[in-house]
Design a protein around this motif. Structure first.
Motif, PDB file in Angstrom:
ATOM      1  N   ALA A   1      74.719  49.149  95.650  1.00 48.29           N
ATOM      2  CA  ALA A   1      76.900  49.083  95.816  1.00 48.29           C
ATOM      3  C   ALA A   1      77.205  49.021  94.513  1.00 48.29           C
ATOM      4  O   ALA A   1      76.554  48.360  93.451  1.00 48.29           O
ATOM      5  CB  ALA A   1      77.066  47.786  96.123  1.00 48.29           C
ATOM      6  N   ILE A   2      78.507  49.626  95.094  1.00 46.37           N
ATOM      7  CA  ILE A   2      79.123  49.588  92.974  1.00 46.37           C
ATOM      8  C   ILE A   2      80.222  48.600  93.615  1.00 46.37           C
ATOM      9  O   ILE A   2      80.440  48.892  94.661  1.00 46.37           O
ATOM     10  CB  ILE A   2      80.079  50.924  93.130  1.00 46.37           C
ATOM     11  N   LEU A   3      80.397  47.310  92.645  1.00 49.36           N
ATOM     12  CA  LEU A   3      81.267  46.354  93.614  1.00 49.36           C
ATOM     13  C   LEU A   3      82.586  45.719  92.707  1.00 49.36           C
ATOM     14  O   LEU A   3      82.667  45.787  91.248  1.00 49.36           O
ATOM     15  CB  LEU A   3      80.589  44.821  93.682  1.00 49.36           C
ATOM     16  N   GLY A   4      83.543  45.872  92.473  1.00 45.89           N
ATOM     17  CA  GLY A   4      84.453  45.894  91.562  1.00 45.89           C
ATOM     18  C   GLY A   4      85.022  43.700  91.841  1.00 45.89           C
ATOM     19  O   GLY A   4      84.815  43.445  92.029  1.00 45.89           O
ATOM     20  N   MET A   5      84.712  43.797  90.111  1.00 44.07           N
ATOM     21  CA  MET A   5      85.183  42.375  90.535  1.00 44.07           C
ATOM     22  C   MET A   5      86.105  41.909  89.168  1.00 44.07           C
ATOM     23  O   MET A   5      86.103  41.358  88.035  1.00 44.07           O
ATOM     24  CB  MET A   5      83.690  41.869  89.101  1.00 44.07           C
ATOM     25  N   PRO A   6      87.302  41.563  89.750  1.00 41.76           N
ATOM     26  CA  PRO A   6      88.536  41.949  88.697  1.00 41.76           C
ATOM     27  C   PRO A   6      89.132  40.231  87.975  1.00 41.76           C
ATOM     28  O   PRO A   6      89.632  39.885  88.696  1.00 41.76           O
ATOM     29  CB  PRO A   6      89.839  42.649  89.255  1.00 41.76           C
ATOM     30  N   PHE A   7      88.178  39.819  87.373  1.00 46.78           N
ATOM     31  CA  PHE A   7      88.426  39.001  86.702  1.00 46.78           C
ATOM     32  C   PHE A   7      88.022  38.672  85.590  1.00 46.78           C
ATOM     33  O   PHE A   7      87.462  38.991  85.453  1.00 46.78           O
ATOM     34  CB  PHE A   7      86.956  37.708  87.311  1.00 46.78           C
TER      35      PHE A   7
ATOM     36  N   SER B   1      77.849  45.478  89.352  1.00 48.95           N
ATOM     37  CA  SER B   1      79.283  45.393  89.554  1.00 48.95           C
ATOM     38  C   SER B   1      79.918  45.596  87.857  1.00 48.95           C
ATOM     39  O   SER B   1      79.558  45.868  87.374  1.00 48.95           O
ATOM     40  CB  SER B   1      78.851  43.185  89.286  1.00 48.95           C
ATOM     41  N   LEU B   2      81.133  45.802  88.679  1.00 50.93           N
ATOM     42  CA  LEU B   2      81.754  46.861  87.199  1.00 50.93           C
ATOM     43  C   LEU B   2      83.408  44.997  86.758  1.00 50.93           C
ATOM     44  O   LEU B   2      84.007  44.724  88.153  1.00 50.93           O
ATOM     45  CB  LEU B   2      82.627  47.843  87.739  1.00 50.93           C
ATOM     46  N   GLY B   3      82.838  44.359  86.031  1.00 47.94           N
ATOM     47  CA  GLY B   3      83.836  43.929  85.464  1.00 47.94           C
ATOM     48  C   GLY B   3      85.504  44.023  85.124  1.00 47.94           C
ATOM     49  O   GLY B   3      85.617  45.282  85.100  1.00 47.94           O
ATOM     50  N   GLY B   4      85.967  43.042  84.903  1.00 47.49           N
ATOM     51  CA  GLY B   4      86.129  41.478  84.982  1.00 47.49           C
ATOM     52  C   GLY B   4      85.038  41.601  83.304  1.00 47.49           C
ATOM     53  O   GLY B   4      84.986  41.883  82.477  1.00 47.49           O
ATOM     54  N   ASP B   5      85.606  40.157  83.029  1.00 41.95           N
ATOM     55  CA  ASP B   5      85.294  39.314  82.063  1.00 41.95           C
ATOM     56  C   ASP B   5      84.090  38.902  82.382  1.00 41.95           C
ATOM     57  O   ASP B   5      83.235  38.870  83.132  1.00 41.95           O
ATOM     58  CB  ASP B   5      86.448  38.405  80.956  1.00 41.95           C
ATOM     59  N   HIS B   6      83.004  38.347  81.467  1.00 39.14           N
ATOM     60  CA  HIS B   6      81.406  38.023  80.593  1.00 39.14           C
ATOM     61  C   HIS B   6      81.566  37.313  82.282  1.00 39.14           C
ATOM     62  O   HIS B   6      80.344  36.584  82.415  1.00 39.14           O
ATOM     63  CB  HIS B   6      81.301  38.201  79.751  1.00 39.14           C
ATOM     64  N   THR B   7      81.847  36.153  82.240  1.00 47.34           N
ATOM     65  CA  THR B   7      82.286  35.099  83.301  1.00 47.34           C
ATOM     66  C   THR B   7      81.412  35.964  84.521  1.00 47.34           C
ATOM     67  O   THR B   7      81.288  34.916  85.512  1.00 47.34           O
ATOM     68  CB  THR B   7      83.585  34.423  83.605  1.00 47.34           C
TER      69      THR B   7
ATOM     70  N   GLY C   1      92.766  41.011  80.280  1.00 44.97           N
ATOM     71  CA  GLY C   1      93.182  42.222  80.595  1.00 44.97           C
ATOM     72  C   GLY C   1      91.702  43.337  81.562  1.00 44.97           C
ATOM     73  O   GLY C   1      92.225  44.145  81.573  1.00 44.97           O
ATOM     74  N   ALA C   2      90.567  42.463  81.024  1.00 47.07           N
ATOM     75  CA  ALA C   2      89.507  43.344  82.034  1.00 47.07           C
ATOM     76  C   ALA C   2      89.874  43.021  83.281  1.00 47.07           C
ATOM     77  O   ALA C   2      88.534  43.963  84.331  1.00 47.07           O
ATOM     78  CB  ALA C   2      88.279  42.056  81.693  1.00 47.07           C
ATOM     79  N   ARG C   3      90.621  42.275  84.009  1.00 47.04           N
ATOM     80  CA  ARG C   3      90.694  42.358  85.549  1.00 47.04           C
ATOM     81  C   ARG C   3      91.163  43.546  85.657  1.00 47.04           C
ATOM     82  O   ARG C   3      91.065  43.676  87.168  1.00 47.04           O
ATOM     83  CB  ARG C   3      91.462  41.801  86.263  1.00 47.04           C
ATOM     84  N   PHE C   4      91.514  44.674  84.983  1.00 44.78           N
ATOM     85  CA  PHE C   4      91.706  46.023  85.672  1.00 44.78           C
ATOM     86  C   PHE C   4      90.548  46.396  85.077  1.00 44.78           C
ATOM     87  O   PHE C   4      90.846  48.307  84.740  1.00 44.78           O
ATOM     88  CB  PHE C   4      92.995  46.352  84.360  1.00 44.78           C
ATOM     89  N   GLY C   5      89.322  46.178  84.576  1.00 45.90           N
ATOM     90  CA  GLY C   5      88.316  46.813  83.775  1.00 45.90           C
ATOM     91  C   GLY C   5      87.669  47.684  85.322  1.00 45.90           C
ATOM     92  O   GLY C   5      87.603  49.370  85.468  1.00 45.90           O
ATOM     93  N   PRO C   6      87.224  47.391  86.148  1.00 49.30           N
ATOM     94  CA  PRO C   6      86.873  48.306  87.649  1.00 49.30           C
ATOM     95  C   PRO C   6      87.885  49.468  88.119  1.00 49.30           C
ATOM     96  O   PRO C   6      87.513  50.101  87.999  1.00 49.30           O
ATOM     97  CB  PRO C   6      87.639  47.384  88.587  1.00 49.30           C
ATOM     98  N   TYR C   7      88.889  49.198  88.152  1.00 51.15           N
ATOM     99  CA  TYR C   7      89.998  50.319  88.409  1.00 51.15           C
ATOM    100  C   TYR C   7      89.676  51.552  87.024  1.00 51.15           C
ATOM    101  O   TYR C   7      89.188  52.712  86.849  1.00 51.15           O
ATOM    102  CB  TYR C   7      92.077  50.359  88.000  1.00 51.15           C
ATOM    103  N   ALA C   8      89.829  50.766  85.945  1.00 52.89           N
ATOM    104  CA  ALA C   8      89.752  51.936  84.731  1.00 52.89           C
ATOM    105  C   ALA C   8      87.952  52.491  84.377  1.00 52.89           C
ATOM    106  O   ALA C   8      88.091  53.901  84.490  1.00 52.89           O
ATOM    107  CB  ALA C   8      89.576  50.903  83.503  1.00 52.89           C
ATOM    108  N   ILE C   9      87.184  51.788  85.156  1.00 56.02           N
ATOM    109  CA  ILE C   9      86.308  52.685  85.189  1.00 56.02           C
ATOM    110  C   ILE C   9      85.673  53.268  86.565  1.00 56.02           C
ATOM    111  O   ILE C   9      85.140  54.423  85.900  1.00 56.02           O
ATOM    112  CB  ILE C   9      85.017  51.369  85.200  1.00 56.02           C
TER     113      ILE C   9
END
Ligand SMILES: [Mn+2]
Length: 400
Positions: free
Chosen positions: A81-87, A190-196, A96-104
């Protein structure tokens, strides 16, 4: 109003002439003639067939995969599964990494299953018999980190405990033996998101596999005990401290390894602390002195046969090649070097992987999103290839 009607009328006339013009034009240039104008009444399916997305069209799923809201649709099955974690509310510097899943996902638009073969891997991860699904994003609350961490853990466990789509996967021989329940579990990228986001992921994985070795690509250690001023329990959990907390909670084993470290430290005390958390350091400069092969060997030796989680902070790559991240550090590895090291890791007992800290507001021409999406393709190959392929000699080299 009259003006508008005239404009619409002329557009209509033009539109009705276009197919005829196109038909005429095609004949005179010797191209394949279009079907006659009468066929305009046909449906898309009968005239053009499948609705195959262009690279720039279609909904934004990773690599044009089937998109499914797997958290609510419990009938959705997958092997990977590919799962976005926009946190991104655990970030210490640029958010700004909440937009990481969108960007990837956006960076992956020129990828697709039907064109996934690479010379480097010698295979196409989408054609290895495993079902890969884009499971969308966890709808993470941006106002309360303790709630957000719980949402991420629940979401991850929801997917991790879903039955596999395929009867037999490429990793069947090891995964079931590693899981406490003796059952094969899906793998999540998982597509972050910050490293937390890795803390709730490790909490979830621990319930299935017990303590896990981590291969951690990053410019930073992320094992600090805390930042100045973090007096509450919750504020201890950040994108620079989550591994420290994970070790406190017994989630990771002491055979973990960093790759690409080059940030400034408070002193050697940071290194000693890092060792006590369970890590060995491969520095950014080691790639010049040891080379890619020795780095691969060091990582493989370190984690051995244990269950392994791979976490890749995009800031391991030089900011010149991946500028869109929250805490960039000069002097990083190239995207090609990182890809080669990943290729050397196939066959380890992976239980999951992520790519984090992509913050597209700082990007240029999607260069970071494209690099991150390409690395996700390598993760798929790494999961679904039994052994790292030998370095490939290109036809050009053979002629020399
Ligand atoms: Mn990090």
């Amino acid at each position: 109003m009259v003006h508008e009607r005239l404009r619409l009328a002329s557009l209509f006339v033009l539109a009705s002439l276009l197919p005829a013009l196109a038909h005429h034009g095609s004949g005179s240039h010797g191209q394949i003639p279009l079907k006659p104008i009468e066929s305009i009444g046909e449906t898309w399916l009968s005239k053009y067939g499948q609705q195959i997305d262009q690279p720039f069209s279609g909904p934004l799923a990773f690599s044009h995969l089937t998109y499914s809201r797997c958290l609510e649709d419990e009938s959705a099955q997958f092997d990977v599964a590919i799962l976005g974690m926009p946190f991104d509310t655990g970030t210490s510097y640029r958010p700004g990494a909440r937009f990481g899943p969108y960007a990837i996902r956006s960076g992956s638009r020129r990828q697709r299953g039907s064109r996934g073969y690479t010379l480097a891997w010698g295979n196409n991860p989408y054609e290895q018999g495993s079902k890969i699904l884009d499971c969308g994003d966890v709808p993470i609350i941006p106002f309360d980190n303790s709630l957000a961490l719980d949402q991420m853990e629940v979401a991850y466990s929801t997917l991790l405990n879903r039955p596999l789509a395929s009867n037999e996967t490429s990793w069947a021989d090891t995964s079931a033996a590693l899981a406490k329940d003796g059952v094969e579990h899906p793998r999540v990228i998982s597509l972050g998101g910050d490293h937390t986001i890795v803390l709730p992921i490790l909490r979830s994985l621990h319930k299935v596999y017990g303590p896990i070795s981590v291969i951690h690509f990053d410019a930073h250690l992320d094992t600090w005990a805390g930042y100045p001023g973090t007096v509450t329990e919750q504020s201890r959990i950040t994108h620079g401290t989550f591994f420290y907390i994970a070790n406190e909670e017994g989630l990771i084993s002491n055979t973990s390894v960093h790759a690409g470290i080059r940030c400034k430290l408070a002193g050697l005390g940071d290194v000693q602390n890092d060792e006590s958390v369970g890590f060995q350091i491969i520095s950014g400069e080691d790639i010049d002195d040891l080379g890619v092969t020795a780095i691969i060997d060091t990582i493989r030796k370190r984690v051995g046969n244990s269950p392994v989680y791979l976490s890749l902070d995009i800031d391991v790559i030089d900011p010149g090649l991946a500028p869109a991240t929250g805490t960039p550090e000069a002097g990083g590895w190239t995207t090609r070097e990182v890809k080669r090291i990943i290729r050397g890791l196939a066959g380890l007992n992976f239980v999951g992987a992520d790519i984090v800290e992509v913050a597209p507001a700082y990007d240029h021409a999607e260069v970071t999103g494209i690099a991150a999406a390409d690395i996700v393709h390598d993760f798929l190959s790494m999961f679904l290839t039994q052994e790292s392929p030998a370095p490939r000699r290109s036809p050009v080299k053979d002629e020399l």
